[in-house]
Design a protein around this motif. Structure first.
Motif, PDB file in Angstrom:
ATOM      1  N   GLY A  10       0.859  -1.184  -0.016  1.00 28.35           N
ATOM      2  CA  GLY A  10      -0.011   0.021  -0.061  1.00 28.35           C
ATOM      3  C   GLY A  10       0.787   1.412   0.159  1.00 28.35           C
ATOM      4  O   GLY A  10       0.571   2.063  -0.807  1.00 28.35           O
ATOM      5  N   MET A  26      -1.289  -4.307  -9.901  1.00 26.36           N
ATOM      6  CA  MET A  26      -2.241  -4.331  -9.003  1.00 26.36           C
ATOM      7  C   MET A  26      -3.666  -5.081  -9.460  1.00 26.36           C
ATOM      8  O   MET A  26      -3.921  -4.906 -10.339  1.00 26.36           O
ATOM      9  CB  MET A  26      -2.485  -2.922  -8.392  1.00 26.36           C
ATOM     10  CG  MET A  26      -1.258  -2.091  -8.144  1.00 26.36           C
ATOM     11  SD  MET A  26      -0.543  -2.866  -6.652  1.00 26.36           S
ATOM     12  CE  MET A  26       0.878  -1.672  -6.573  1.00 26.36           C
ATOM     13  N   GLU A  27      -4.241  -5.429  -8.444  1.00 27.39           N
ATOM     14  CA  GLU A  27      -5.583  -6.262  -8.818  1.00 27.39           C
ATOM     15  C   GLU A  27      -6.721  -5.079  -9.060  1.00 27.39           C
ATOM     16  O   GLU A  27      -6.921  -4.105  -8.375  1.00 27.39           O
ATOM     17  CB  GLU A  27      -5.868  -7.106  -7.422  1.00 27.39           C
ATOM     18  CG  GLU A  27      -7.039  -7.742  -7.564  1.00 27.39           C
ATOM     19  CD  GLU A  27      -7.611  -8.350  -6.443  1.00 27.39           C
ATOM     20  OE1 GLU A  27      -8.824  -8.988  -6.214  1.00 27.39           O
ATOM     21  OE2 GLU A  27      -6.648  -8.429  -5.188  1.00 27.39           O
ATOM     22  N   LYS A  29     -10.494  -4.256 -10.685  1.00 24.46           N
ATOM     23  CA  LYS A  29     -11.991  -4.513 -10.456  1.00 24.46           C
ATOM     24  C   LYS A  29     -12.438  -3.825 -11.729  1.00 24.46           C
ATOM     25  O   LYS A  29     -12.563  -2.581 -12.022  1.00 24.46           O
ATOM     26  CB  LYS A  29     -12.573  -4.121  -9.584  1.00 24.46           C
ATOM     27  CG  LYS A  29     -12.251  -4.733  -8.072  1.00 24.46           C
ATOM     28  CD  LYS A  29     -12.775  -4.091  -6.683  1.00 24.46           C
ATOM     29  CE  LYS A  29     -12.291  -5.034  -5.543  1.00 24.46           C
ATOM     30  NZ  LYS A  29     -12.994  -4.379  -4.324  1.00 24.46           N
ATOM     31  N   GLU A  39     -11.362  -0.128 -15.134  1.00 25.34           N
ATOM     32  CA  GLU A  39     -10.735  -1.076 -14.014  1.00 25.34           C
ATOM     33  C   GLU A  39     -10.529  -0.040 -13.051  1.00 25.34           C
ATOM     34  O   GLU A  39      -9.926   0.954 -13.461  1.00 25.34           O
ATOM     35  CB  GLU A  39      -9.701  -1.724 -14.316  1.00 25.34           C
ATOM     36  CG  GLU A  39     -10.412  -2.949 -15.433  1.00 25.34           C
ATOM     37  CD  GLU A  39      -9.238  -3.938 -15.813  1.00 25.34           C
ATOM     38  OE1 GLU A  39      -9.289  -4.943 -16.390  1.00 25.34           O
ATOM     39  OE2 GLU A  39      -7.774  -3.752 -15.442  1.00 25.34           O
ATOM     40  N   ASN A  41      -8.213  -0.073  -9.393  1.00 31.58           N
ATOM     41  CA  ASN A  41      -7.408  -1.405  -8.675  1.00 31.58           C
ATOM     42  C   ASN A  41      -7.687  -1.082  -7.368  1.00 31.58           C
ATOM     43  O   ASN A  41      -8.409  -0.011  -6.944  1.00 31.58           O
ATOM     44  CB  ASN A  41      -5.738  -1.278  -9.118  1.00 31.58           C
ATOM     45  CG  ASN A  41      -5.213  -0.034  -8.646  1.00 31.58           C
ATOM     46  OD1 ASN A  41      -5.414   0.853  -7.561  1.00 31.58           O
ATOM     47  ND2 ASN A  41      -4.107   0.275  -9.303  1.00 31.58           N
ATOM     48  N   GLU A  42      -7.145  -1.675  -6.315  1.00 22.29           N
ATOM     49  CA  GLU A  42      -7.377  -1.753  -4.834  1.00 22.29           C
ATOM     50  C   GLU A  42      -7.051  -0.231  -4.178  1.00 22.29           C
ATOM     51  O   GLU A  42      -7.432  -0.051  -3.226  1.00 22.29           O
ATOM     52  CB  GLU A  42      -6.797  -2.893  -4.196  1.00 22.29           C
ATOM     53  CG  GLU A  42      -4.928  -2.993  -4.379  1.00 22.29           C
ATOM     54  CD  GLU A  42      -4.840  -4.273  -3.542  1.00 22.29           C
ATOM     55  OE1 GLU A  42      -5.257  -4.352  -2.347  1.00 22.29           O
ATOM     56  OE2 GLU A  42      -4.051  -5.023  -4.285  1.00 22.29           O
ATOM     57  N   TYR A  43      -6.128   0.229  -5.096  1.00 18.72           N
ATOM     58  CA  TYR A  43      -5.627   1.802  -4.572  1.00 18.72           C
ATOM     59  C   TYR A  43      -6.557   2.752  -5.007  1.00 18.72           C
ATOM     60  O   TYR A  43      -6.122   4.162  -4.947  1.00 18.72           O
ATOM     61  CB  TYR A  43      -4.225   2.026  -4.738  1.00 18.72           C
ATOM     62  CG  TYR A  43      -3.570   0.655  -4.157  1.00 18.72           C
ATOM     63  CD1 TYR A  43      -3.405   0.647  -2.694  1.00 18.72           C
ATOM     64  CD2 TYR A  43      -2.929  -0.367  -4.877  1.00 18.72           C
ATOM     65  CE1 TYR A  43      -2.874  -0.434  -2.183  1.00 18.72           C
ATOM     66  CE2 TYR A  43      -2.182  -1.178  -4.220  1.00 18.72           C
ATOM     67  CZ  TYR A  43      -2.253  -1.356  -2.790  1.00 18.72           C
ATOM     68  OH  TYR A  43      -1.498  -2.435  -2.072  1.00 18.72           O
TER      69      TYR A  43
END
Length: 227
Positions: A10, A26-27, A29, A39, A41-43
């Motif tokens: 992070g 980075m993952e 969504k 998309e 990402n988690e950040y």
């Protein structure tokens, strides 16, 4: 240990974002809003991954579903032959690989001063593009970025750019004027190959290397000033 690794990831992501560096791995969504697939990402970094509209004059929104658009992703507008003009919002920092490649009807693009990277083949094959203003914020112009833009007549490379990459302007047969700044240290292979309308070229003293075929096929070139 896992919590420590997560915290470290992070912190690294935040450091990259604050430094204006591109983020990878980075993952993400996936989601859709109107004409745009994207998309996040988690950040919270939002990347437009695909344009699903009909083209014409497109103004890309600065936000989708309340999140800032920060990147035009790989091949997001690729082959959108109905696209005639595009305005990129000031939230965007990167135009990724082949983002607008093959948009043969594109005549105008507005690149904001927030953009730092124009990556490989970003506008390759945009044969109707006649003029592009590259802002001084741009640090890198990737290989083949404007290859085959046969309608492009002039381009000024900003002083923030350190090298002219591989085949950046290859096949730009309409290009008559190029301004190379004193910040450029190298001119890559085939950088201006086939630019048959170029008649003169002034290479600044900052350039220490000119690679193979950099000006191959420039049949109209009558004057080259090499330091």
């Amino acid at each position: 240990m896992r919590k420590a690794k997560g915290l470290l990831a992070g912190l690294l992501a935040m450091a990259l974002l604050l430094a204006g560096l591109p983020m990878y791995g980075m993952e993400a969504k996936a989601a859709q809003s109107g004409d745009y697939e994207y998309e996040v990402n988690e950040y919270g970094i939002l990347v437009i991954t695909k344009y699903a509209g009909s083209g014409g004059e497109v103004v890309i929104p600065s936000e989708l579903d309340g999140k800032k658009v920060m990147k035009i992703g790989d091949s997001a507008f690729k082959g959108c032959i109905g696209l005639t003009s595009v305005e990129i919002p000031s939230s965007v920092t990167e135009i990724s690989d082949s983002a607008f490649s093959g948009c043969i009807g594109l005549t105008s693009v507005e690149i904001p001063s927030s953009v730092r990277w124009i990556l490989d083949s970003a506008f390759s094959g945009c044969s109707s593009l006649t003029n592009v203003e590259i802002p001084s914020s741009v640090r890198e112009i990737g290989a083949n970025a404007f290859e085959g833009c046969i309608g492009l007549t002039s381009v000024e490379i900003p002083s923030s750019v350190k090298k002219i990459d591989w085949s950046v302007f290859e096949g730009c047969v309409g290009l008559t004027n190029v301004v190379i700044p004193s910040s450029v240290a190298s001119i890559g292979p085939s950088a201006f190959k086939g630019c048959s309308s170029l008649t003169s070229m002034e290479i600044p003293s900052s350039v220490s290397s000119i690679s193979d075929s950099a000006f191959s096929g420039c049949i109209g070139l009558t004057s080259v000033e090499i330091p």
